[in-house]
Design a protein around this motif. Sequence first.
Motif, PDB file in Angstrom:
ATOM      1  N   GLY A  96       0.830  -1.212   0.000  1.00 53.94           N
ATOM      2  CA  GLY A  96       0.000   0.000   0.000  1.00 53.94           C
ATOM      3  C   GLY A  96       0.856   1.251   0.000  1.00 53.94           C
ATOM      4  N   LEU A  97       1.837   1.278   0.879  1.00 50.42           N
ATOM      5  CA  LEU A  97       2.719   2.441   0.977  1.00 50.42           C
ATOM      6  C   LEU A  97       3.602   2.573  -0.255  1.00 50.42           C
ATOM      7  N   ALA A  98       4.024   1.422  -0.790  1.00 51.73           N
ATOM      8  CA  ALA A  98       4.943   1.450  -1.935  1.00 51.73           C
ATOM      9  C   ALA A  98       4.342   2.225  -3.098  1.00 51.73           C
ATOM     10  N   ALA A  99       3.005   2.265  -3.153  1.00 51.13           N
ATOM     11  CA  ALA A  99       2.339   2.964  -4.254  1.00 51.13           C
ATOM     12  C   ALA A  99       2.159   4.453  -3.965  1.00 51.13           C
ATOM     13  N   LEU A 100       2.511   4.902  -2.762  1.00 50.59           N
ATOM     14  CA  LEU A 100       2.279   6.297  -2.390  1.00 50.59           C
ATOM     15  C   LEU A 100       3.508   7.161  -2.697  1.00 50.59           C
TER      16      LEU A 100
ATOM     17  N   PHE B  37      10.488   1.116   6.571  1.00 48.49           N
ATOM     18  CA  PHE B  37       9.628   2.268   6.275  1.00 48.49           C
ATOM     19  C   PHE B  37       8.173   1.841   6.334  1.00 48.49           C
ATOM     20  N   GLY B  38       7.418   2.330   7.325  1.00 47.67           N
ATOM     21  CA  GLY B  38       5.997   2.013   7.326  1.00 47.67           C
ATOM     22  C   GLY B  38       5.406   1.833   8.704  1.00 47.67           C
TER      23      GLY B  38
ATOM     24  N   VAL C 219      11.852   4.324   9.792  1.00 47.53           N
ATOM     25  CA  VAL C 219      11.015   5.497   9.531  1.00 47.53           C
ATOM     26  C   VAL C 219       9.561   5.101   9.735  1.00 47.53           C
ATOM     27  N   PRO C 220       9.004   5.339  10.927  1.00 40.56           N
ATOM     28  CA  PRO C 220       7.599   4.956  11.135  1.00 40.56           C
ATOM     29  C   PRO C 220       6.643   5.895  10.405  1.00 40.56           C
ATOM     30  N   THR C 221       5.571   5.323   9.842  1.00 39.57           N
ATOM     31  CA  THR C 221       4.549   6.138   9.180  1.00 39.57           C
ATOM     32  C   THR C 221       3.185   5.992   9.847  1.00 39.57           C
TER      33      THR C 221
ATOM     34  N   GLU D 197      11.738  10.258  12.908  1.00 42.29           N
ATOM     35  CA  GLU D 197      10.312  10.404  13.219  1.00 42.29           C
ATOM     36  C   GLU D 197       9.834  11.739  12.663  1.00 42.29           C
ATOM     37  N   ASP D 198       9.153  11.657  11.546  1.00 47.11           N
ATOM     38  CA  ASP D 198       8.656  12.849  10.863  1.00 47.11           C
ATOM     39  C   ASP D 198       7.127  12.794  10.862  1.00 47.11           C
ATOM     40  N   PRO D 199       6.492  13.608  11.704  1.00 43.30           N
ATOM     41  CA  PRO D 199       5.025  13.504  11.809  1.00 43.30           C
ATOM     42  C   PRO D 199       4.299  13.810  10.507  1.00 43.30           C
ATOM     43  N   GLU D 200       4.956  14.517   9.590  1.00 39.51           N
ATOM     44  CA  GLU D 200       4.288  14.800   8.307  1.00 39.51           C
ATOM     45  C   GLU D 200       3.988  13.511   7.534  1.00 39.51           C
ATOM     46  N   LEU D 201       4.768  12.453   7.793  1.00 41.66           N
ATOM     47  CA  LEU D 201       4.517  11.180   7.096  1.00 41.66           C
ATOM     48  C   LEU D 201       3.243  10.510   7.577  1.00 41.66           C
ATOM     49  N   THR D 202       2.716  10.954   8.715  1.00 43.75           N
ATOM     50  CA  THR D 202       1.511  10.308   9.259  1.00 43.75           C
ATOM     51  C   THR D 202       0.234  11.117   8.977  1.00 43.75           C
ATOM     52  N   LEU D 203       0.369  12.258   8.292  1.00 44.67           N
ATOM     53  CA  LEU D 203      -0.792  13.141   8.108  1.00 44.67           C
ATOM     54  C   LEU D 203      -1.904  12.491   7.300  1.00 44.67           C
ATOM     55  N   GLY D 204      -1.552  11.602   6.382  1.00 46.87           N
ATOM     56  CA  GLY D 204      -2.566  11.025   5.495  1.00 46.87           C
ATOM     57  C   GLY D 204      -3.209   9.762   6.027  1.00 46.87           C
TER      58      GLY D 204
END
Length: 387
Positions: free
Chosen positions: A42-46, A96-97, A142-144, A181-188
Amino acid sequence: MELKGNWNYPTSIRFGAGRITELPEACRGLGIERALLVTDPGLAALPMVARAVGLCRDAGLGCEVFSDVQPNPVEENVSRGVAAFRAGGHDGVIAFGGGSALDAAKAIALMVGQTRPLWDFEDREDWYTRVDVAGMAPVVAVPTTAGTGSEVGRASVITDLSDHTKKIIFHPRMLPAVVIEDPELTLGLPAKVTAATGMDALSHCLEAWCSPFYHPMAEGIAAEGMRLIREWLPTAVHEGTNVKARAHMLIASSMGATAFQKGLGAMHSLSHPCGANLNTHHGLTNAVVMPYVLVWNRRAIEDKMVRLAAYLGLSSHSFDGFLAWVLKLRSDVGIPHTLAEIGVKEEHAAEFAPQALADPSTGGNPLPMTEEDFRTLYLNCIGGRSL
Ligand SMILES: [Fe+2]
């Protein structure tokens, strides 16, 4: 206050919005020149994965994506990742994920230089000493999602399809060397996933707090993690683009996983067989069973709940006050009330009870448990009894 920091506890953490741009530098710092980025399909396509790969390549690093990772990952995900790592001549892993991707990635990095099979490294006695440490690849995590906390954990949970149990693969060096840890990666993240993963973080803090072992450092982290979750989880769920809420939930998630070195308990024992047999979402399952387990353990944790309710600033400093808060939070963020609502049937209770008893989390439960106890507790959770 700017929500940014560089921390070295429990590992090196680069925390703050936008810091994914530091990924190439983090890889280079570990001697990684040709990374295998492990994520889920799922993430790989983002675009965020394409961006991470692009950042590495623009900095002159090799970076390929491996995304054959299923929810509740199995041995085959790990062995295929190991094959991809070797075939591509990689020298490090970017994990990553969400929890499944991070766990699979950490297990792949462990296994790339081993000769023994994966299950030889299950978290039993001193089995971790069988690992050839020189054969482990370095990991940047890199947690998402904000929940599992696997980025700061020393283990991976991998499902063993031969007996449908979740096994913990452990080595102290499985703790990723660097975390971004970049919170912007969790916005979606959709509201439902935000709620379920956030409740997993709460279950980590709460089970760590309640477990009977002596570990005041872990208790301190657990209590503050729960305070952050109380203050910010509803906002993160209902207002997904709120970076401040996402940031606080992201660190609360790492805090939960740091704290549960003290132990987990029956929430995880009940949840793991549901995930291993029915593929239920881990965090969601924990969230459903949470109040039933609290009620079950009440006589062992009543005093601790008074202290916790006071720290959290709940209106009633009591077990009942804490339970009422959990029930309200669960309904505010859309968690179902019973296991029946997520597909667990009464006939599963007898089948899952021995698996729950054998789960490594069981040793951290405040009360000793028997198979019969777990059967009863499952029936409570399935049918909404005891609440
Ligand atoms: Fe968990």
